[in-house]
Motif scaffolding. Structure first.
Motif, PDB file in Angstrom:
ATOM      1  N   GLY A  82     -68.062  93.963  80.652  1.00 44.30           N
ATOM      2  CA  GLY A  82     -67.686  94.129  82.056  1.00 44.30           C
ATOM      3  C   GLY A  82     -68.904  94.277  82.948  1.00 44.30           C
ATOM      4  O   GLY A  82     -68.966  93.690  84.031  1.00 44.30           O
ATOM      5  N   ILE A  83     -69.892  95.051  82.482  1.00 40.53           N
ATOM      6  CA  ILE A  83     -71.089  95.274  83.296  1.00 40.53           C
ATOM      7  C   ILE A  83     -71.855  93.973  83.482  1.00 40.53           C
ATOM      8  O   ILE A  83     -72.251  93.625  84.600  1.00 40.53           O
ATOM      9  CB  ILE A  83     -71.994  96.348  82.640  1.00 40.53           C
ATOM     10  CG1 ILE A  83     -71.300  97.706  82.665  1.00 40.53           C
ATOM     11  CG2 ILE A  83     -73.330  96.432  83.357  1.00 40.53           C
ATOM     12  CD1 ILE A  83     -72.003  98.759  81.856  1.00 40.53           C
ATOM     13  N   ALA A 120     -70.685  90.986  83.282  1.00 41.38           N
ATOM     14  CA  ALA A 120     -69.897  90.082  84.122  1.00 41.38           C
ATOM     15  C   ALA A 120     -70.047  90.445  85.591  1.00 41.38           C
ATOM     16  O   ALA A 120     -70.142  89.569  86.448  1.00 41.38           O
ATOM     17  CB  ALA A 120     -68.429  90.138  83.718  1.00 41.38           C
ATOM     18  N   ALA A 121     -70.105  91.738  85.901  1.00 38.72           N
ATOM     19  CA  ALA A 121     -70.187  92.164  87.295  1.00 38.72           C
ATOM     20  C   ALA A 121     -71.592  91.991  87.860  1.00 38.72           C
ATOM     21  O   ALA A 121     -71.764  91.539  88.982  1.00 38.72           O
ATOM     22  CB  ALA A 121     -69.751  93.620  87.415  1.00 38.72           C
TER      23      ALA A 121
END
Lengths: 337, 295
Positions: B146-147, B149-150
């Motif tokens: 997630g990190i 991707a963000a």
């Protein structure tokens, strides 16, 4: 008992709040303009402003957060950019595939790791003990995607025992009617043994990969906590009273040694849920992990955010279940809690 | 606990004793010696890297694609005819680099905030613990995905993501160790001499918990390598044709089903050896620093 369950549920609330805040912050606060990101590289400033208004990104942050929480409460995780479909339906449709893989993997690994740990502790210094130590050290060093590929090579290419690593079911079979979403259970409900056999054949190697991955921590913890329990006084008393070794080890020692093992399961699940993504990629398994990977490659953020949120909520829920299991296994925890 | 509290500020004589103890530990457990040998090999490969490889790790050779390992190509060649041995060696620098930078970053962030939390207590403690708990509420690899991707799909962000997911481990160990020493005699003495709290934290507490933190760093190096390779395996961070172990395994994955095992096998093996080496070194280091926790 009910009050204790509710009390424990309440302690999970800060974790859930933390998870929701972090997943929200991951998209909104970090560097980079989300609207420009969604609009694509060729967008005009006008188009970007339009998207910003549409996504509500021109409003203040707390207001955006409130909107996000409201969406979550109604089960709305947004739509995928590339497929246009709702993330929630997609994740719900794919979740059983991931759950089946992870659970079968965990069961396989517990079936091997717990007896291994017990024997290693009872017969300290024996061959089994050394094997257990080797498994524990080697197991944590193995990249799960690498083990998966090795197993594919051995069982598919060399031996030809396993089918091609391409999803949950061979193309010649159709999926059993959907009841639980678990192919193994659904095909049994439909009394379709051929489909059951085909689904099981597809599942064995990926589940084995997951199992090997979680073998090490479970075996290590079982051995350590059995050793601790076996040297305690009530075991000496039980032995002195002339109970059979079987009764002493299984009924007396193992039940008491189970608690730290259950605690380890919480950590094992953290690793397993992550490993799940990698294993799904290796075996083209149509679960939520491969869904997230496809979205990541396409820079499609909503599915990734939905995936991270789903995984985190599931993890919090699993830890909750583990805590409640404590009370079932050890009545002392129930009284103190 | 008292034995551990005394490990800090060793007098001059004990450095010899420490060396003898280290020799004893390696003698007891020769595996630590093997791990150290692999470690030296990895460092040499990372430093010399492209200088010593027999072929250019990026050069393709269409006349020799998908060759099995032979005397000419020790680890075989891939679908573009690139020499896998050269690529595996050249990848060492990047893989170790990612791990070292992320461990250094998390040591600075997690270690220092953990020490501050344990030493000052109060609201600092509450904030640090809350952050650590929130990170621990996620399955760690999923959070790293997630990190990345963000933040964007780059190697730097892989380093950052790997550091963030290791934060709770460092913060907790540092907090516990600093908490034990908060009212220790030498801290009292430093305070009586008129040192400020921050000065005590940096000159008294930090050097004292360094040995424990070093063990922690060695133990998490392996995990950092695995995590970074996992991220690049699913297509994050490192881009082809850059040689990196995770992405090389991913490239070779397609050829496993047709029997070309060497493309994925050798980078995977290198990855496994590196992780194995750091885990064993961490265990060995812990035996030296903290004999009570031997398993």
């Amino acid at each position: 008992m009910l009050r204790q369950v509710l009390k424990r549920l309440a302690t999970a609330i800060p974790s859930v709040i933390g998870v929701v805040v972090v997943t929200f912050l991951l998209t909104r606060v970090l560097p980079g303009d989300t609207a420009a990101y969604f609009a694509g590289p060729a967008a005009t400033p006008q188009a970007i402003a339009e998207i910003r208004a549409k996504l509500g990104l021109d409003r203040p942050l707390p207001e955006q957060f409130a909107a996000y929480v409201k969406d979550l409460a109604t089960g709305n995780l947004g739509n995928s950019l590339s497929t246009g479909r709702a993330v929630t339906t997609e994740i719900i449709a794919r979740l059983p595939a991931s759950a089946e893989l992870t659970l079968v993997g965990l069961l396989l690994s517990m079936a091997v790791a717990i007896p291994l740990g017990i024997v290693a502790a009872v017969k300290q210094g024996s061959i089994v003990d050394h094997a257990c130590r080797m498994v524990a050290t080697a197991g944590v060093s193995l990249p799960v995607f690498f083990t998966g590929l090795l197993l594919v090579y051995v069982f598919y290419f060399l031996l030809g025992w396993a089918p091609a690593p391409l999803g949950r079911l061979d193309v010649f079979y159709s999926a059993p009617p959907d009841v639980t979403g678990f192919y193994l259970i659904d095909s049994l409900i439909a009394r379709d043994l051929d489909t059951f056999r085909a689904a099981a054949a597809q599942l064995v190697v990926p589940a084995l990969t997951m199992g090997i991955f979680s073998l090490a921590p479970i075996a290590r913890m079982t051995r350590a906590s059995m050793l601790a329990v076996l040297s305690s006084e009530f075991i000496r008393t039980a032995r002195a009273s002339g109970l059979t070794p079987r009764t002493v080890i299984i009924t007396y020692a193992f039940r008491n040694a189970l608690l730290p093992v259950i605690t380890t399961l919480g950590m094992v699940f953290s690793f397993l849920l992550g490993a799940n993504v990698l294993v799904e990629k290796v075996f083209a398994w149509p679960g939520i992990g491969s869904y997230a990977i496809e979205a990541l490659i396409a820079s499609d953020y909503a599915p990734v955010q939905g995936f991270v949120l789903t995984m985190a909520i599931m993890y919090v829920a699993l830890n909750l279940v583990i805590d409640l299991l404590y009370g079932v296994i050890d009545p002392r925890v129930r009284i103190e809690g | 606990m008292t034995a551990r509290a005394q490990t800090g500020a060793p007098p001059a004589r004990s450095s010899f004793a420490l060396l003898r103890h280290a020799r004893y530990v390696i003698g007891e457990n020769p595996v630590t010696g093997i791990a150290f040998a692999i470690f030296v090999l990895l460092v040499v490969a990372a430093l010399l890297g492209p200088l010593v490889t027999p072929y250019d790790p990026l050069a393709s050779d269409t006349s020799a694609t998908l060759r099995a390992p032979s005397a000419k190509h020790w680890f075989g060649t891939d679908q573009l005819g690139r020499d896998i041995f050269s690529r595996v060696v050249a990848a060492t620098r990047l893989d170790l680099g990612i791990a070292i930078f992320s461990v250094a970053l998390v040591f600075a962030l997690g270690g220092l905030s953990g020490i501050a939390a344990g030493f000052f207590g109060g609201w600092v403690d509450r904030v640090v613990c809350r952050i650590a708990d929130t990170i621990m509420a996620f399955p760690l690899f999923v959070l790293a995905m997630g990190i990345v991707a963000a933040l964007g799909n780059t190697v730097t962000n892989i380093v950052i993501a790997t550091a963030i997911i290791n934060f709770p481990l460092y913060a907790r160990v540092a907090r516990a160790e600093a908490n034990v020493r908060r009212e220790a005699g030498f801290v009292m003495a430093a305070r009586l001499c008129g040192n400020g709290e921050l000065r005590i934290l940096l000159t008294q507490i930090l050097p004292n918990i360094m040995p424990i933190m070093m063990v922690q760093m060695s133990l998490t190096m392996g995990y950092a390598i695995l995590n970074a390779a996992g991220l690049s395996f699913i297509g994050l961070g490192v881009r082809p044709p850059t040689p990196e172990w995770g992405i090389m395994v991913a490239e070779g994955a397609a050829f496993i089903v047709s029997g070309e095992w060497w493309i994925a096998f050798f980078p995977g093996l290198a990855l496994m050896l590196a992780v194995f080496c750091f885990n064993l070194l961490g265990d060995g280091l812990r035996d030296i620093v903290d004999p009570q926790r031997r398993t």
